[in-house]
Design a protein around this motif. Structure first.
Motif, PDB file in Angstrom:
ATOM      1  N   TRP A 153     -14.577  -7.275   8.076  1.00  0.00           N
ATOM      2  CA  TRP A 153     -15.676  -8.241   8.215  1.00  0.00           C
ATOM      3  C   TRP A 153     -16.758  -7.978   7.169  1.00  0.00           C
ATOM      4  CZ3 TRP A 153     -20.866  -8.288   8.691  1.00  0.00           C
ATOM      5  CH2 TRP A 153     -21.470  -9.507   9.026  1.00  0.00           C
ATOM      6  N   VAL A 154     -17.104  -6.705   6.965  1.00  0.00           N
ATOM      7  CA  VAL A 154     -18.115  -6.372   5.952  1.00  0.00           C
ATOM      8  C   VAL A 154     -17.648  -6.818   4.568  1.00  0.00           C
ATOM      9  CG1 VAL A 154     -19.319  -4.470   4.809  1.00  0.00           C
ATOM     10  CG2 VAL A 154     -19.021  -4.442   7.289  1.00  0.00           C
ATOM     11  N   ALA A 155     -16.359  -6.613   4.274  1.00  0.00           N
ATOM     12  CA  ALA A 155     -15.820  -7.041   2.987  1.00  0.00           C
ATOM     13  C   ALA A 155     -15.880  -8.553   2.842  1.00  0.00           C
ATOM     14  CB  ALA A 155     -14.377  -6.555   2.846  1.00  0.00           C
ATOM     15  N   ALA A 156     -15.566  -9.269   3.931  1.00  0.00           N
ATOM     16  CA  ALA A 156     -15.631 -10.732   3.887  1.00  0.00           C
ATOM     17  C   ALA A 156     -17.063 -11.204   3.642  1.00  0.00           C
ATOM     18  CB  ALA A 156     -15.098 -11.309   5.195  1.00  0.00           C
ATOM     19  N   ALA A 157     -18.026 -10.504   4.223  1.00  0.00           N
ATOM     20  CA  ALA A 157     -19.424 -10.869   3.999  1.00  0.00           C
ATOM     21  C   ALA A 157     -19.850 -10.551   2.570  1.00  0.00           C
ATOM     22  CB  ALA A 157     -20.323 -10.128   4.987  1.00  0.00           C
ATOM     23  N   ASN A 158     -19.397  -9.420   2.044  1.00  0.00           N
ATOM     24  CA  ASN A 158     -19.781  -9.023   0.694  1.00  0.00           C
ATOM     25  C   ASN A 158     -19.197  -9.930  -0.377  1.00  0.00           C
ATOM     26  OD1 ASN A 158     -21.258  -6.881   1.680  1.00  0.00           O
ATOM     27  ND2 ASN A 158     -19.653  -5.363   1.344  1.00  0.00           N
ATOM     28  N   CYS A 159     -18.000 -10.442  -0.124  1.00  0.00           N
ATOM     29  CA  CYS A 159     -17.374 -11.277  -1.152  1.00  0.00           C
ATOM     30  C   CYS A 159     -17.508 -12.771  -0.857  1.00  0.00           C
ATOM     31  CB  CYS A 159     -15.916 -10.900  -1.356  1.00  0.00           C
ATOM     32  SG  CYS A 159     -14.843 -11.201   0.049  1.00  0.00           S
TER      33      CYS A 159
ATOM     34  N   LEU B 256     -16.908 -14.689   1.945  1.00  0.00           N
ATOM     35  CA  LEU B 256     -16.025 -15.439   2.837  1.00  0.00           C
ATOM     36  C   LEU B 256     -16.708 -15.790   4.147  1.00  0.00           C
ATOM     37  CD1 LEU B 256     -12.643 -13.533   2.314  1.00  0.00           C
ATOM     38  CD2 LEU B 256     -13.404 -15.673   1.261  1.00  0.00           C
ATOM     39  N   THR B 257     -17.786 -15.112   4.469  1.00  0.00           N
ATOM     40  CA  THR B 257     -18.578 -15.458   5.645  1.00  0.00           C
ATOM     41  C   THR B 257     -20.033 -15.152   5.343  1.00  0.00           C
ATOM     42  OG1 THR B 257     -18.830 -15.139   8.042  1.00  0.00           O
ATOM     43  CG2 THR B 257     -18.396 -13.185   6.734  1.00  0.00           C
ATOM     44  N   THR B 258     -20.917 -15.858   6.009  1.00  0.00           N
ATOM     45  CA  THR B 258     -22.347 -15.663   5.798  1.00  0.00           C
ATOM     46  C   THR B 258     -22.943 -14.980   7.024  1.00  0.00           C
ATOM     47  OG1 THR B 258     -22.467 -17.669   4.447  1.00  0.00           O
ATOM     48  CG2 THR B 258     -24.542 -16.798   5.306  1.00  0.00           C
ATOM     49  N   PRO B 259     -23.447 -13.745   6.873  1.00  0.00           N
ATOM     50  CA  PRO B 259     -24.083 -13.081   8.009  1.00  0.00           C
ATOM     51  C   PRO B 259     -25.211 -13.935   8.583  1.00  0.00           C
ATOM     52  CG  PRO B 259     -23.756 -11.536   6.207  1.00  0.00           C
ATOM     53  CD  PRO B 259     -23.427 -12.893   5.667  1.00  0.00           C
TER      54      PRO B 259
ATOM     55  N   ASP C 239     -24.594 -16.662  10.328  1.00  0.00           N
ATOM     56  CA  ASP C 239     -24.059 -18.012  10.546  1.00  0.00           C
ATOM     57  C   ASP C 239     -23.198 -18.017  11.807  1.00  0.00           C
ATOM     58  OD1 ASP C 239     -23.033 -20.554  10.465  1.00  0.00           O
ATOM     59  OD2 ASP C 239     -21.699 -20.182   8.757  1.00  0.00           O
ATOM     60  N   PRO C 240     -23.697 -18.568  12.916  1.00  0.00           N
ATOM     61  CA  PRO C 240     -22.939 -18.522  14.177  1.00  0.00           C
ATOM     62  C   PRO C 240     -21.730 -19.446  14.221  1.00  0.00           C
ATOM     63  CG  PRO C 240     -24.945 -19.797  14.469  1.00  0.00           C
ATOM     64  CD  PRO C 240     -24.998 -19.237  13.077  1.00  0.00           C
ATOM     65  N   SER C 241     -21.518 -20.222  13.176  1.00  0.00           N
ATOM     66  CA  SER C 241     -20.377 -21.131  13.163  1.00  0.00           C
ATOM     67  C   SER C 241     -19.141 -20.523  12.513  1.00  0.00           C
ATOM     68  CB  SER C 241     -20.742 -22.428  12.426  1.00  0.00           C
ATOM     69  OG  SER C 241     -21.036 -22.159  11.055  1.00  0.00           O
ATOM     70  N   SER C 242     -19.279 -19.343  11.943  1.00  0.00           N
ATOM     71  CA  SER C 242     -18.156 -18.700  11.261  1.00  0.00           C
ATOM     72  C   SER C 242     -17.124 -18.198  12.264  1.00  0.00           C
ATOM     73  CB  SER C 242     -18.659 -17.539  10.404  1.00  0.00           C
ATOM     74  OG  SER C 242     -17.574 -16.821   9.857  1.00  0.00           O
ATOM     75  N   ASN C 243     -15.859 -18.464  11.988  1.00  0.00           N
ATOM     76  CA  ASN C 243     -14.793 -18.011  12.870  1.00  0.00           C
ATOM     77  C   ASN C 243     -14.559 -16.499  12.764  1.00  0.00           C
ATOM     78  OD1 ASN C 243     -14.214 -20.574  13.935  1.00  0.00           O
ATOM     79  ND2 ASN C 243     -12.840 -21.066  12.234  1.00  0.00           N
ATOM     80  N   LEU C 244     -15.020 -15.901  11.666  1.00  0.00           N
ATOM     81  CA  LEU C 244     -14.814 -14.466  11.492  1.00  0.00           C
ATOM     82  C   LEU C 244     -15.648 -13.638  12.471  1.00  0.00           C
ATOM     83  CD1 LEU C 244     -14.608 -14.063   7.605  1.00  0.00           C
ATOM     84  CD2 LEU C 244     -12.754 -13.994   9.284  1.00  0.00           C
TER      85      LEU C 244
ATOM     86  N   PHE D 283     -21.222 -11.107  17.899  1.00  0.00           N
ATOM     87  CA  PHE D 283     -20.538 -12.396  17.943  1.00  0.00           C
ATOM     88  C   PHE D 283     -21.540 -13.544  17.885  1.00  0.00           C
ATOM     89  CE2 PHE D 283     -19.094 -15.951  20.614  1.00  0.00           C
ATOM     90  CZ  PHE D 283     -17.956 -16.325  19.927  1.00  0.00           C
ATOM     91  N   ALA D 284     -22.618 -13.434  18.645  1.00  0.00           N
ATOM     92  CA  ALA D 284     -23.599 -14.520  18.712  1.00  0.00           C
ATOM     93  C   ALA D 284     -24.302 -14.744  17.379  1.00  0.00           C
ATOM     94  CB  ALA D 284     -24.621 -14.245  19.811  1.00  0.00           C
ATOM     95  N   ASN D 285     -24.501 -13.654  16.629  1.00  0.00           N
ATOM     96  CA  ASN D 285     -25.264 -13.759  15.380  1.00  0.00           C
ATOM     97  C   ASN D 285     -24.399 -13.633  14.129  1.00  0.00           C
ATOM     98  OD1 ASN D 285     -28.230 -13.631  16.475  1.00  0.00           O
ATOM     99  ND2 ASN D 285     -27.184 -11.961  17.513  1.00  0.00           N
ATOM    100  N   ASN D 286     -23.103 -13.377  14.319  1.00  0.00           N
ATOM    101  CA  ASN D 286     -22.199 -13.155  13.181  1.00  0.00           C
ATOM    102  C   ASN D 286     -22.813 -12.135  12.216  1.00  0.00           C
ATOM    103  OD1 ASN D 286     -19.841 -13.543  11.589  1.00  0.00           O
ATOM    104  ND2 ASN D 286     -20.974 -14.940  10.244  1.00  0.00           N
TER     105      ASN D 286
END
Length: 328
Positions: free
Chosen positions: A72-78, A80-83, A85-90, A152-155
């Motif tokens: 998850w940290v890698a996905a945020a760093n590159c 793929l997800t925005t910390p 953002d509660p709409s992210s499936n990750l 989960f609530a805050n991604n």
């Protein structure tokens, strides 16, 4: 610089595999994964029973938890997800990953508990200890679930509320550890009451107490430092110092798998295999053999009976102390 990958033909984005490896290369994560991997390796060549199976649960939980959270940290760093953002499936992996951290961390307490098995001869006292640890475990699970809910609530991996929940986890962990450590200490003190100084030092160094002392002290520091750095009106420089100190204790926490592995390897003869003392006593008196069997089956609680039986045979006190060191 990490490799870049063009997404959609316009946006440069760091490759996920590079981000993931960089995330896992951090000191605490790397040490935790190394220790867990060594446990799995040693388990494969062990008798695969008793404490080895508990350590295997600890290892798999640590490996899975580190890999998933690192992903998850890698996905945020590159990107793929925005910390936040509660709409992210990750964000779902942050919630589910608590199923890895719960057995990983609670196995450390369970390991200490099994070391104390048999010390309390009073059934009421043993029942009180069991109820206390059961309550600690339920509160611990509730706190870990709360961490997963907040993530989960805050991604997001961490914020003030999540840090506070982690502090509650460390406090509960320390409360369980300090009670079990006190029992182990008391048991060894009784066993060494009339031992010569050199035997006391040797037995203490061979026992589990020095290794458990590291875990107990570090859990205390984790709890205190995480609370202290959030004190109202704290000087920014002091807060930064406390934060760095808390980060160091988190790195020490990553060595717990190595500490438990060292402990189980040093006590394996008493707990899992043929013991040299047992071999020497196999042709001895029934009373001595029965006392050894009682000590072996009941943890450290029967050390006094073992010492008494060995003492009657002459020259047995040193052997009894050695057994006490391996059990405790």
């Amino acid at each position: 610089m990490p490799d870049a990958l063009v997404v959609g033909g316009t946006l440069p984005q760091t490759r996920f595999d590079v981000c993931w490896l960089e995330t896992l290369s951090g000191g605490g994560k790397w040490t935790n994964m190394l220790g867990c991997s060594l446990i799995v390796y040693c388990w494969a060549f062990s008798e695969r029973k008793f404490l080895w199976n508990l350590l295997l649960v600890h290892a798999f939980g640590g490996l899975a938890g580190t890999l998933v959270e690192g992903a998850w940290v890698a996905a945020a760093n590159c990107g793929l997800t925005t910390p936040g953002d509660p709409s992210s499936n990750l964000r779902y992996i942050l919630l589910v990953n608590e199923l890895d951290w719960i057995p990983h961390e609670s196995a450390v307490i369970a390991y200490s508990y099994l070391k104390t098995k048999g010390i309390l001869q009073n059934p009421t006292a043993q029942k009180a200890l069991n109820c206390f640890l059961a309550l600690i475990f339920l509160l611990y699970v509730a706190c870990r679930i709360n961490i997963g809910r907040l993530r989960f609530a805050n991604n997001i991996q961490s914020n003030d509320d999540i840090a506070l929940a982690h502090t509650q986890v460390y406090t509960l962990w320390f409360a369980a550890d300090v009670v079990l450590f006190a029992l182990l200490t008391w048991n060894l003190v009784v066993a060494l009451a009339f031992a010569p100084p050199n035997a006391i030092l040797r037995t203490l160094l061979n026992s589990s107490l020095p290794r458990f002392a590291v875990i107990v002290a570090n859990n205390l520091l984790l709890s205190v430092l995480n609370f202290a750095q959030r004190a109202p009106g704290l000087d920014p420089q002091a807060a930064a110092t406390l934060k760095n100190a808390a980060k160091f204790t988190s790195l020490v926490k990553g060595t717990y798998p190595v500490i438990l592995l060292i402990d189980v390897l040093m006590t394996k003869y008493m707990l899992f295999g043929e013991d040299p003392v047992e071999s020497s006593m196999s042709a001895g008196s029934g009373k001595g053999g029965a006392a050894l069997a009682a000590a072996k089956g009941g943890g450290g609680g029967s050390i006094n009976a073992l010492n008494a039986a060995l003492g009657q045979r002459g020259g047995g006190s040193t052997i009894g102390l050695a057994v006490a060191g391996r059990v405790c």
